[in-house]
Motif scaffolding. Structure first.
Motif, PDB file in Angstrom:
ATOM      1  N   GLY A  11     -97.219 -37.723 -72.503  1.00 18.64           N
ATOM      2  CA  GLY A  11     -98.074 -38.739 -73.134  1.00 18.64           C
ATOM      3  C   GLY A  11     -98.986 -38.421 -74.215  1.00 18.64           C
ATOM      4  N   THR A  13     -98.867 -39.293 -77.281  1.00 18.96           N
ATOM      5  CA  THR A  13     -99.274 -40.376 -78.335  1.00 18.96           C
ATOM      6  C   THR A  13    -100.197 -41.006 -77.924  1.00 18.96           C
ATOM      7  OG1 THR A  13     -97.537 -41.394 -77.371  1.00 18.96           O
ATOM      8  CG2 THR A  13     -96.827 -40.628 -79.312  1.00 18.96           C
ATOM      9  N   SER A  15    -104.220 -41.984 -76.116  1.00 18.96           N
ATOM     10  CA  SER A  15    -105.537 -41.793 -76.273  1.00 18.96           C
ATOM     11  C   SER A  15    -105.864 -40.345 -75.719  1.00 18.96           C
ATOM     12  CB  SER A  15    -106.579 -42.841 -75.827  1.00 18.96           C
ATOM     13  OG  SER A  15    -107.754 -42.416 -75.681  1.00 18.96           O
ATOM     14  N   ARG A  41     -94.463 -44.943 -79.312  1.00 20.68           N
ATOM     15  CA  ARG A  41     -94.817 -44.674 -80.536  1.00 20.68           C
ATOM     16  C   ARG A  41     -94.239 -43.517 -81.050  1.00 20.68           C
ATOM     17  NH1 ARG A  41    -101.225 -45.958 -78.975  1.00 20.68           N
ATOM     18  NH2 ARG A  41    -100.419 -45.224 -76.984  1.00 20.68           N
ATOM     19  N   ILE A 104     -99.719 -39.520 -69.058  1.00 24.48           N
ATOM     20  CA  ILE A 104     -98.700 -40.563 -69.017  1.00 24.48           C
ATOM     21  C   ILE A 104     -99.708 -41.670 -68.357  1.00 24.48           C
ATOM     22  CG2 ILE A 104     -96.915 -41.740 -68.089  1.00 24.48           C
ATOM     23  CD1 ILE A 104     -95.418 -39.235 -69.048  1.00 24.48           C
ATOM     24  N   GLY A 106    -100.161 -44.826 -65.561  1.00 19.97           N
ATOM     25  CA  GLY A 106     -99.658 -45.641 -64.566  1.00 19.97           C
ATOM     26  C   GLY A 106     -98.604 -44.679 -63.451  1.00 19.97           C
ATOM     27  N   ARG A 214    -105.085 -49.321 -73.553  1.00 25.71           N
ATOM     28  CA  ARG A 214    -105.304 -50.689 -73.187  1.00 25.71           C
ATOM     29  C   ARG A 214    -105.535 -51.001 -71.663  1.00 25.71           C
ATOM     30  NH1 ARG A 214    -104.946 -54.510 -77.240  1.00 25.71           N
ATOM     31  NH2 ARG A 214    -103.774 -56.230 -76.228  1.00 25.71           N
TER      32      ARG A 214
END
Ligand code: NDP
Ligand code: MG
Length: 396
Positions: A11, A13, A15, A41, A104, A106, A214
């Motif tokens: 993960g 890419t 935040s 991304r 990552i 979820g 998000r």
């Protein structure tokens, strides 16, 4: 000097991934990037590969892998591109890897994170959903492999810092009365209740203190994030749900507290910047510079606290119920929430309907015990199906 530690960032890419690479980039003598993963991304992933020259990059499918491989070669890099969940599990468990940042978002993070656990890696756990879904199996795998599990979630990292080293002997044994889990209350802490029906994804994602992806931003607005964190805390610190109290603290300066039987309450404070818990976990038990500015208490001037209102935040109530029910209830809660939040972000459901969807899924699905990973994913799939039925029934 010993060789730099090899770090896989799942993960990369996102935040948390970017904050992790910022901290790593400050300490090239200590850390080297072994692998990076991205999902949508991919131009950002290419730029990160150019900056950190990892051995591997992982993308979701073969269709995009060749393009990235060509771009990497054109940039003069030896980075090899791997594909899909298999690729993620490979870079999470490679014998050369020392630590894995599980960032990552979820349920998609569960298998790769577990692969890292089973391979005995040091786990920097941001992906709270993995632990919420499969807590018992996850912690069992940690104990079996001897993996060192370090929390990245700022609250859990704070609790970890305030706990005695031997907390695994049991909270009662080491004199801990309860854990005080702080929450900012998010962007809707004071919004009049009748206005909540109209709030948009942009408003939900505009967190007052933290800049995040998000999905977790919406979870913070609904306080489902705190609910998931309550479940996460129970697994990480072997606590009962009744031993974890949620405290709204709008300034997000105290990241959580531990209350001891002698009346001492230990807290960890800092600016709201995820590079602090990331640096803490990366270097643990040492300390390194994270790039975070020193805390200015005179500028903050005051710290406020209030009890959460369950009428305003029904997701917190649902999460506490799932925590108390145990077994498959947290996995159901998590899957229903993922579907509901994605639909809210797509503009298909209203903010207040997120809790309605989750409540219906929890009411329709019986709680079962989860004996293996297949059982976890079966429950997860069923909860998603039930949430999908809600959407169809309401014409979304
Ligand atoms: P982001 O949405 O910013 O990043 C998510 C990362 O996961 C991205 O790299 C994304 O790739 C990748 N990704 C998304 N879906 C998939 C998938 N199906 N398969 C593989 N990779 C995927 O989220 P955050 O960084 O904010 O959060 C990451 C995790 O950390 C979450 O579990 C969150 O709860 C937790 N966390 C985050 C905090 C924060 O401050 N941000 C604080 C505490 C915990 P791409 O971007 O390329 O699509
Ligand atoms: Mg948190």
């Amino acid at each position: 000097m010993s060789r730099p530690q090899q770090i896989t960032v799942l993960g990369a890419t996102g935040s948390i991934g970017l904050s992790t690479l910022d901290v790593i980039g400050r300490h090239p003598e200590r850390y080297q990037v072994f692998a990076l993963s991205g999902f949508t991304r991919l131009s950002e992933l290419l730029a990160l590969c150019i900056r950190h020259a990892p051995r591997f990059a992982v993308v979701p499918e073969a269709a995009v892998a060749q393009g990235l491989q060509d771009d990497l070669r054109a940039a003069g890099l030896q980075t090899r591109v791997l594909v899909g969940e298999e690729g993620l599990c490979q870079v999470a468990s490679d014998p050369e890897v020392d630590a894995v940042m599980a960032a990552i978002v979820g349920a998609a993070g569960l298998r790769p994170t577990l692969a890292a656990v089973e391979a005995g890696k040091k786990i920097l756990l941001a992906n709270k959903e993995a632990l919420v879904m499969s807590g018992a199996l996850f912690m069992q795998a940690v104990r079996k492999s001897g993996s060192v599990l370090l929390p990245i979630d700022s609250e859990h990292n704070a609790i970890f810092q305030c706990m005695p080293r031997d907390f695994s002997r049991g909270l009662g044994v080491v004199g801990v009365r309860r854990i005080l889990l702080t929450a900012s209350g998010g962007p809707f802490r004071q919004t009049p209740l009748e206005e909540l029906v109209h709030v948009t994804p942009e408003q939900a994602c505009a967190h007052p203190n933290w800049s995040m992806g998000r999905k977790i931003s919406v979870d913070s607005a609904s306080m489902m994030n705190k609910g998931l964190e309550l479940i996460e805390a129970c697994w990480l610190f072997d606590a009962r749900p009744s031993q974890v109290e949620v405290v709204i603290h709008p300034q997000s300066v105290i990241h959580s507290l531990v209350d001891y039987v002698d009346g001492s309450v230990l807290a960890q404070l800092g600016n709201p910047d995820m590079r602090t818990p990331i640096a803490n976990a990366l270097a643990w038990p040492e300390r390194i510079d994270s790039g975070v500015a020193p805390l200015d208490l005179f500028a903050i001037a005051r710290l406020d606290f209030q009890a959460p209102d369950e009428q305003r935040f029904p997701c917190l109530r649902l999460a506490r119920q799932a925590a108390e029910a145990g077994d498959s209830a947290p996995a159901m809660l998590n899957a229903a929430n993922e579907v509901a939040v994605a639909a809210f972000l797509d503009g298909r459901v209203r903010y207040l309907e997120i809790a309605s969807i989750i409540e219906e899924v929890l009411n329709l699905q019986a709680v079962v015990s989860l004996d293996d990973l297949d059982a976890v994913f079966t429950v997860d799939a069923r909860a998603r199906e039930l949430a999908g039925q809600w959407l169809r029934r309401h014409g979304r």
